[in-house]
Design a protein around this motif. Structure first.
Motif, mmCIF file in Angstrom:
data_model
loop_
_atom_site.group_PDB
_atom_site.id
_atom_site.type_symbol
_atom_site.label_atom_id
_atom_site.label_comp_id
_atom_site.label_asym_id
_atom_site.label_seq_id
_atom_site.Cartn_x
_atom_site.Cartn_y
_atom_site.Cartn_z
ATOM 1 N N GLY A 98 38.104 21.248 -22.219
ATOM 2 C CA GLY A 98 38.387 19.823 -22.302
ATOM 3 C C GLY A 98 38.166 19.116 -20.972
ATOM 4 N N ASP A 99 38.234 17.790 -21.017
ATOM 5 C CA ASP A 99 38.018 16.984 -19.822
ATOM 6 C C ASP A 99 39.144 17.215 -18.815
ATOM 7 O OD1 ASP A 99 38.657 14.123 -18.393
ATOM 8 O OD2 ASP A 99 36.504 14.496 -18.620
ATOM 9 N N THR A 100 38.775 17.584 -17.590
ATOM 10 C CA THR A 100 39.757 17.930 -16.570
ATOM 11 C C THR A 100 40.592 16.721 -16.161
ATOM 12 O OG1 THR A 100 38.270 19.625 -15.726
ATOM 13 C CG2 THR A 100 40.071 18.947 -14.301
ATOM 14 N N SER A 101 39.948 15.601 -15.875
ATOM 15 C CA SER A 101 40.675 14.429 -15.397
ATOM 16 C C SER A 101 41.705 13.946 -16.411
ATOM 17 C CB SER A 101 39.690 13.297 -15.083
ATOM 18 O OG SER A 101 38.814 13.665 -14.042
ATOM 19 N N ASP A 102 41.297 13.845 -17.674
ATOM 20 C CA ASP A 102 42.223 13.394 -18.708
ATOM 21 C C ASP A 102 43.396 14.352 -18.851
ATOM 22 O OD1 ASP A 102 40.597 11.252 -19.151
ATOM 23 O OD2 ASP A 102 39.658 12.056 -20.965
ATOM 24 N N VAL A 147 44.606 16.547 -16.603
ATOM 25 C CA VAL A 147 45.482 16.532 -15.433
ATOM 26 C C VAL A 147 46.383 15.302 -15.459
ATOM 27 C CG1 VAL A 147 45.544 16.301 -12.924
ATOM 28 C CG2 VAL A 147 44.003 17.943 -13.975
ATOM 29 N N THR A 148 45.825 14.155 -15.826
ATOM 30 C CA THR A 148 46.624 12.940 -15.937
ATOM 31 C C THR A 148 47.715 13.102 -16.989
ATOM 32 O OG1 THR A 148 44.737 11.579 -15.284
ATOM 33 C CG2 THR A 148 46.550 10.466 -16.405
ATOM 34 N N SER A 149 47.352 13.719 -18.111
ATOM 35 C CA SER A 149 48.327 13.951 -19.176
ATOM 36 C C SER A 149 49.432 14.903 -18.718
ATOM 37 C CB SER A 149 47.624 14.528 -20.411
ATOM 38 O OG SER A 149 48.561 14.885 -21.405
ATOM 39 N N ILE A 150 49.048 15.975 -18.049
ATOM 40 C CA ILE A 150 50.039 16.938 -17.545
ATOM 41 C C ILE A 150 50.973 16.261 -16.551
ATOM 42 C CG2 ILE A 150 50.349 19.054 -16.198
ATOM 43 C CD1 ILE A 150 47.654 20.009 -17.348
ATOM 44 N N ALA A 151 50.399 15.448 -15.666
ATOM 45 C CA ALA A 151 51.204 14.752 -14.657
ATOM 46 C C ALA A 151 52.209 13.807 -15.318
ATOM 47 C CB ALA A 151 50.292 13.984 -13.717
ATOM 48 N N THR A 152 51.780 13.110 -16.352
ATOM 49 C CA THR A 152 52.674 12.177 -17.055
ATOM 50 C C THR A 152 53.841 12.927 -17.682
ATOM 51 O OG1 THR A 152 50.836 10.676 -17.522
ATOM 52 C CG2 THR A 152 52.819 10.457 -18.884
ATOM 53 N N ALA A 174 47.131 16.917 -7.646
ATOM 54 C CA ALA A 174 45.892 17.024 -8.417
ATOM 55 C C ALA A 174 45.312 15.662 -8.795
ATOM 56 C CB ALA A 174 46.135 17.853 -9.679
ATOM 57 N N VAL A 175 46.164 14.745 -9.256
ATOM 58 C CA VAL A 175 45.663 13.428 -9.667
ATOM 59 C C VAL A 175 45.057 12.671 -8.484
ATOM 60 C CG1 VAL A 175 46.334 11.157 -10.543
ATOM 61 C CG2 VAL A 175 47.144 13.221 -11.694
#
Length: 592
Positions: free
Chosen positions: A78-82, A84-89, A134-135
């Motif tokens: 899957g898309d890394t940026s999306d 990582v943002t989801s995990i951070a949230t 990461a973000v």
């Protein structure tokens, strides 16, 4: 009719009674009701607190599970940026819920308290590693401006490092608790492993990238078409200076720029020169003969400072075309000399085969290699790549021995020494029983190893007396016909024998603590040393294999040991153009 209730003495309703007299029955009843209301209030408050805590626990659980699902999506492509943002949230919500005053208060309770503390620390760690690190790093990669991506990343790492260090200590403390339930312990152990990597990395990387002053690194390109111990001939060298994350190439050289008539004044182990001769002290090409990168780095550094410039060298990094092929998967194609496009699929062929058919001399081929390295360097230094793909590429290169690193900083080198990138053989058999099989072309200037296909079969057999016998079956196959070999450029062939004969030296390192057995050889294979040599704490058997085009040869090298336990079998070997085919047959003796 029911009997009338007798009035209490002193009751105001009783004629002649004392209005101020005691009323014990009614007071006792009120007291009972007061305690009931108190107990009921405590129960209600307790249930409310418990319910609130349960709500918070459920929130944290759901958020961490959602974060784990996002991580799984990345692992599936899957898309890394999306992700990582989801995990951070999710991690931020979980950390906020776990920092609730009620939650923190219950951390002091027996049994449950340590579990609550562990979950909170895991949530905070995940938040720090994603939202705090990461973000912002991914944002830096996607950002714009003239500043190199590494320069943009340094402040982010420096900002996150103190908190990561603090969490590392706290998580290590809570891991000592014997009250953790299995699910919590598993999660905390995983977080601890990540923190164990992130904490030293955040401490070291800014320094390595010149945050505290310029750093000079020698980048050595190894040519796998001419196998030499750790990879291939040290064909070209580049001095890279990096300041505050801003790299620049200061000087490029190749082997012809170094003196070959004077022995290098460097103190190395006698076992190394006994095995590999003093060629490695005269020719920089042979500096990587010994399968120990700190040795090679010291020699390369000394060659540079003696013959090129007296630069302070802060580290030596080695790459080869196989490593470049992995990197190009992340960066995409590059343009090389003549406008030709180099890709991950053709870079090895271009650098190690095609260039020899086009070049008029070895110097021209070395020049082409330098151009390719420069083009890749420029693309990487500008951050023009997918971070996830680059991490995979670098890790693949490290795992294959195609990327090696040595640091002059003792603290950094101490950490690197235990990693695969350090290029150091394990010193014991605890985690793995590692044997080493290393090759060095001895065809005098040939580049024939583009066609060499090696195979190694390792076996461990337990005898009745508890002795474990380790065998290394080493096979070399020169996969080119005589007709095709005859058409190769002269500087790919052997200087004295042309295309009719090619020699390869083989060095087999046994497990630490074992002894070398007798090696049986045929007429075309000769022992380099009649008695095995002890090097790097291991017994080493060495021999030379002679092949004609199309031929194969197999030699079995035995070792035996009497230790009560050995780790699983593993192999370290020279990174070849055609990866060594490895077979393991593990029949180790069980621990006594």
């Amino acid at each position: 009719m029911p009997e009338a209730e007798e009035p209490l003495a002193g009751d105001a309703a009783t004629p002649g009674g004392n209005p101020k007299g005691p009323r014990p029955r009614r007071v006792a009843g009120r007291r009972r009701r007061w305690w009931l209301w108190t107990i009921l209030g405590v129960v209600v408050v307790g249930l409310a607190v418990a319910g609130w805590l349960a709500f918070r626990v459920l929130t944290v659980k759901n958020e961490l599970e959602a974060a784990q699902a996002s991580l799984a999506a990345v692992q599936k492509g899957g898309d890394t940026s999306d992700a990582v943002t989801s995990i951070a949230t999710h991690a931020t919500v979980a950390a906020a819920a776990a920092n609730d005053p009620v939650w923190r208060a219950f951390e002091s309770t027996p049994m449950a308290g340590d579990n609550l503390r562990a979950v909170r620390l895991a949530s905070e760690s995940l938040e720090t590693l994603t939202a705090g690190l990461a973000v912002p790093v991914l944002d830096a990669f996607h950002g714009t401006g003239d500043e190199p991506v590494l320069a943009r990343i340094i402040p982010i790492m420096q900002s996150a490092q103190p908190r990561v260090a603090e969490l590392s200590v706290s998580v290590a403390e809570v891991q000592k608790s014997t009250s953790l339930v299995s699910q919590v312990r598993s999660g905390v152990d995983q977080v601890s492993q990540v923190l164990g990597v992130a904490n030293p990395a955040l401490d070291m990387l800014p320094r390595m990238l010149g945050a505290d002053g310029p750093k000079n690194y020698l980048m050595v390109a190894q040519n796998n078409a001419e196998s030499v111990g750790l990879g291939g001939s040290a064909a070209s060298q580049t001095l890279i200076r990096i300041t505050d994350g801003k790299p620049e190439i200061k000087k490029q050289t190749d082997s012809n720029d170094f003196r070959m008539d004077k022995k290098l004044d460097v103190d190395i182990d006698k076992s190394a020169t006994k095995l590999f001769g003093e060629t490695m002290l005269y020719r920089i090409n042979a500096s990587v003969s010994r399968p120990d990168f700190p040795t090679a780095a010291q020699l390369i550094k000394a060659f540079w400072q003696r013959d090129i410039r007296d630069d302070e060298i802060d580290g030596v990094v080695s790459i080869d075309p196989i490593a470049l092929s992995h990197v190009l998967k992340a960066t995409g194609p590059i343009k090389v000399a003549g406008g030709e496009e180099a890709t991950s699929e053709n870079i090895v062929r271009l650098v190690l085969s095609d260039v020899y058919a086009r070049a008029s001399s070895p110097d021209e081929s070395d020049g082409f290699f330098k151009q390719v390295a420069l083009a890749v360097f420029e693309k990487v230094s500008t951050g023009q790549f997918d971070p996830k793909a680059m991490l995979t590429a670098v890790q693949t290169g490290i795992d294959g021995g195609n990327i090696l690193f040595w640091s002059a900083d003792e603290e950094i080198q101490e950490r690197v020494a235990g990693m695969r990138i350090g290029g150091i053989l394990p010193t014991d058999n605890t985690e793995q029983t590692t044997l080493g099989v290393f090759f060095r072309d001895h065809s005098l200037g040939a580049k024939i190893d583009y066609y060499m296909k090696p195979a190694v079969a390792l076996s461990a057999t337990c005898s009745a007396d508890g002795t474990t016998v380790f065998n290394a079956d080493v096979t070399l196959h020169l996969d080119i016909s005589q007709a095709k070999a005859d058409k190769l450029p002269d500087y790919v062939k052997s200087a004295p024998w042309g295309a009719t004969r090619f020699d390869t030296e083989v060095f087999v390192y046994g497990p630490p603590g074992t002894t070398a057995g007798k090696v049986t050889l045929d007429a075309t294979t000769k022992l380099l040393r009649k008695v095995p040599v002890e090097d790097l704490g291991r017994p080493v058997s060495s021999f030379k294999v002679t092949l004609k085009p199309g031929e194969s040869r197999t030699v079995t090298v035995p070792f035996q040991g009497t230790a009560s336990a050995y780790g699983p079998l593993a192999l370290r070997t020279t990174p070849m153009v055609h990866a060594t085919k490895v077979t393991l047959a593990d029949g180790r003796c069980a621990a006594k």
